[in-house]
Design a protein around this motif. Structure first.
Motif, PDB file in Angstrom:
ATOM      1  N   LYS A  21       0.843  -1.198   0.000  1.00 12.27           N
ATOM      2  CA  LYS A  21       0.000   0.000   0.000  1.00 12.27           C
ATOM      3  C   LYS A  21       0.875   1.242   0.000  1.00 12.27           C
ATOM      4  O   LYS A  21       1.992   1.234   0.494  1.00 12.27           O
ATOM      5  CB  LYS A  21      -0.988   0.001   1.157  1.00 12.27           C
ATOM      6  N   MET A  22       0.340   2.297  -0.576  1.00 13.54           N
ATOM      7  CA  MET A  22       1.040   3.563  -0.675  1.00 13.54           C
ATOM      8  C   MET A  22       0.495   4.479   0.411  1.00 13.54           C
ATOM      9  O   MET A  22      -0.713   4.688   0.493  1.00 13.54           O
ATOM     10  CB  MET A  22       0.811   4.172  -2.056  1.00 13.54           C
ATOM     11  N   VAL A  23       1.368   4.978   1.267  1.00 20.84           N
ATOM     12  CA  VAL A  23       0.952   5.859   2.357  1.00 20.84           C
ATOM     13  C   VAL A  23       1.721   7.173   2.274  1.00 20.84           C
ATOM     14  O   VAL A  23       2.856   7.214   1.821  1.00 20.84           O
ATOM     15  CB  VAL A  23       1.164   5.206   3.744  1.00 20.84           C
ATOM     16  N   LYS A  24       1.070   8.229   2.725  1.00 24.61           N
ATOM     17  CA  LYS A  24       1.686   9.548   2.731  1.00 24.61           C
ATOM     18  C   LYS A  24       2.369   9.784   4.067  1.00 24.61           C
ATOM     19  O   LYS A  24       1.755   9.626   5.126  1.00 24.61           O
ATOM     20  CB  LYS A  24       0.622  10.610   2.473  1.00 24.61           C
ATOM     21  N   SER A  25       3.612  10.166   4.034  1.00 24.02           N
ATOM     22  CA  SER A  25       4.371  10.439   5.247  1.00 24.02           C
ATOM     23  C   SER A  25       3.885  11.746   5.871  1.00 24.02           C
ATOM     24  O   SER A  25       3.833  12.772   5.200  1.00 24.02           O
ATOM     25  CB  SER A  25       5.856  10.543   4.919  1.00 24.02           C
ATOM     26  N   PRO A  26       3.509  11.714   7.161  1.00 25.19           N
ATOM     27  CA  PRO A  26       3.050  12.954   7.801  1.00 25.19           C
ATOM     28  C   PRO A  26       4.189  13.964   7.995  1.00 25.19           C
ATOM     29  O   PRO A  26       3.950  15.163   8.065  1.00 25.19           O
ATOM     30  CB  PRO A  26       2.501  12.474   9.132  1.00 25.19           C
ATOM     31  N   LYS A  27       5.418  13.482   8.044  1.00 24.36           N
ATOM     32  CA  LYS A  27       6.553  14.355   8.301  1.00 24.36           C
ATOM     33  C   LYS A  27       6.977  15.142   7.056  1.00 24.36           C
ATOM     34  O   LYS A  27       7.146  16.361   7.118  1.00 24.36           O
ATOM     35  CB  LYS A  27       7.728  13.506   8.796  1.00 24.36           C
ATOM     36  N   THR A  28       7.121  14.446   5.920  1.00 26.76           N
ATOM     37  CA  THR A  28       7.617  15.108   4.718  1.00 26.76           C
ATOM     38  C   THR A  28       6.545  15.337   3.664  1.00 26.76           C
ATOM     39  O   THR A  28       6.737  16.131   2.755  1.00 26.76           O
ATOM     40  CB  THR A  28       8.738  14.277   4.075  1.00 26.76           C
ATOM     41  N   GLY A  29       5.439  14.611   3.745  1.00 24.20           N
ATOM     42  CA  GLY A  29       4.394  14.739   2.739  1.00 24.20           C
ATOM     43  C   GLY A  29       4.638  13.875   1.513  1.00 24.20           C
ATOM     44  O   GLY A  29       3.840  13.860   0.592  1.00 24.20           O
ATOM     45  N   ALA A  30       5.752  13.155   1.482  1.00 20.21           N
ATOM     46  CA  ALA A  30       6.079  12.289   0.349  1.00 20.21           C
ATOM     47  C   ALA A  30       5.349  10.953   0.502  1.00 20.21           C
ATOM     48  O   ALA A  30       5.013  10.539   1.609  1.00 20.21           O
ATOM     49  CB  ALA A  30       7.577  12.045   0.290  1.00 20.21           C
ATOM     50  N   TYR A  31       5.108  10.302  -0.614  1.00 18.15           N
ATOM     51  CA  TYR A  31       4.465   8.987  -0.588  1.00 18.15           C
ATOM     52  C   TYR A  31       5.520   7.899  -0.519  1.00 18.15           C
ATOM     53  O   TYR A  31       6.583   8.011  -1.119  1.00 18.15           O
ATOM     54  CB  TYR A  31       3.589   8.788  -1.826  1.00 18.15           C
ATOM     55  N   MET A  32       5.208   6.840   0.225  1.00 22.86           N
ATOM     56  CA  MET A  32       6.112   5.696   0.314  1.00 22.86           C
ATOM     57  C   MET A  32       5.290   4.419   0.263  1.00 22.86           C
ATOM     58  O   MET A  32       4.082   4.437   0.510  1.00 22.86           O
ATOM     59  CB  MET A  32       6.940   5.756   1.587  1.00 22.86           C
ATOM     60  N   PHE A  33       5.940   3.330  -0.075  1.00 18.66           N
ATOM     61  CA  PHE A  33       5.267   2.043  -0.189  1.00 18.66           C
ATOM     62  C   PHE A  33       5.592   1.178   1.022  1.00 18.66           C
ATOM     63  O   PHE A  33       6.738   1.098   1.449  1.00 18.66           O
ATOM     64  CB  PHE A  33       5.691   1.326  -1.467  1.00 18.66           C
ATOM     65  N   VAL A  34       4.559   0.539   1.572  1.00  8.50           N
ATOM     66  CA  VAL A  34       4.709  -0.350   2.713  1.00  8.50           C
ATOM     67  C   VAL A  34       4.284  -1.738   2.250  1.00  8.50           C
ATOM     68  O   VAL A  34       3.195  -1.908   1.707  1.00  8.50           O
ATOM     69  CB  VAL A  34       3.834   0.117   3.900  1.00  8.50           C
ATOM     70  N   GLU A  35       5.147  -2.737   2.450  1.00  8.18           N
ATOM     71  CA  GLU A  35       4.871  -4.099   2.013  1.00  8.18           C
ATOM     72  C   GLU A  35       4.757  -5.024   3.217  1.00  8.18           C
ATOM     73  O   GLU A  35       5.420  -4.822   4.224  1.00  8.18           O
ATOM     74  CB  GLU A  35       5.998  -4.613   1.120  1.00  8.18           C
ATOM     75  N   SER A  36       3.929  -6.054   3.063  1.00 10.65           N
ATOM     76  CA  SER A  36       3.786  -7.044   4.112  1.00 10.65           C
ATOM     77  C   SER A  36       3.316  -8.359   3.502  1.00 10.65           C
ATOM     78  O   SER A  36       2.533  -8.363   2.561  1.00 10.65           O
ATOM     79  CB  SER A  36       2.790  -6.564   5.161  1.00 10.65           C
ATOM     80  N   ILE A  37       3.811  -9.472   4.042  1.00 13.33           N
ATOM     81  CA  ILE A  37       3.376 -10.797   3.607  1.00 13.33           C
ATOM     82  C   ILE A  37       2.571 -11.402   4.748  1.00 13.33           C
ATOM     83  O   ILE A  37       3.036 -11.455   5.884  1.00 13.33           O
ATOM     84  CB  ILE A  37       4.577 -11.689   3.260  1.00 13.33           C
ATOM     85  N   MET A  38       1.332 -11.833   4.427  1.00  8.84           N
ATOM     86  CA  MET A  38       0.430 -12.324   5.467  1.00  8.84           C
ATOM     87  C   MET A  38      -0.570 -13.302   4.888  1.00  8.84           C
ATOM     88  O   MET A  38      -0.601 -13.537   3.682  1.00  8.84           O
ATOM     89  CB  MET A  38      -0.304 -11.146   6.097  1.00  8.84           C
ATOM     90  N   SER A  39      -1.396 -13.837   5.744  1.00  9.85           N
ATOM     91  CA  SER A  39      -2.471 -14.733   5.335  1.00  9.85           C
ATOM     92  C   SER A  39      -3.511 -13.935   4.537  1.00  9.85           C
ATOM     93  O   SER A  39      -3.772 -12.777   4.853  1.00  9.85           O
ATOM     94  CB  SER A  39      -3.109 -15.340   6.585  1.00  9.85           C
TER      95      SER A  39
END
Length: 49
Positions: A21-39
């Motif tokens: 998922k793509m989330v916006k950083s509250p500190k810089t305002g830049a977008y970053m991607f967060v990855e996770s492997i799950m059920s």
């Protein structure tokens, strides 16, 4: 704004999903991607938070 991508993975007898998922950083305002492997049944809950 959130973008989601889900890929199915199979390792032996377990079935896993990789969610990105793509989330916006509250500190810089830049977008970053967060990855996770799950059920697969936990993916929707993870994407909502």
């Amino acid at each position: 704004m959130a973008k989601k991508s889900v890929a199915s993975l199979q390792t032996g007898s377990k079935r896993l999903s990789k969610a990105i998922k793509m989330v916006k950083s509250p500190k810089t305002g830049a977008y970053m991607f967060v990855e996770s492997i799950m059920s697969p049944d936990l993916v929707n809950d993870w994407l909502k938070k």
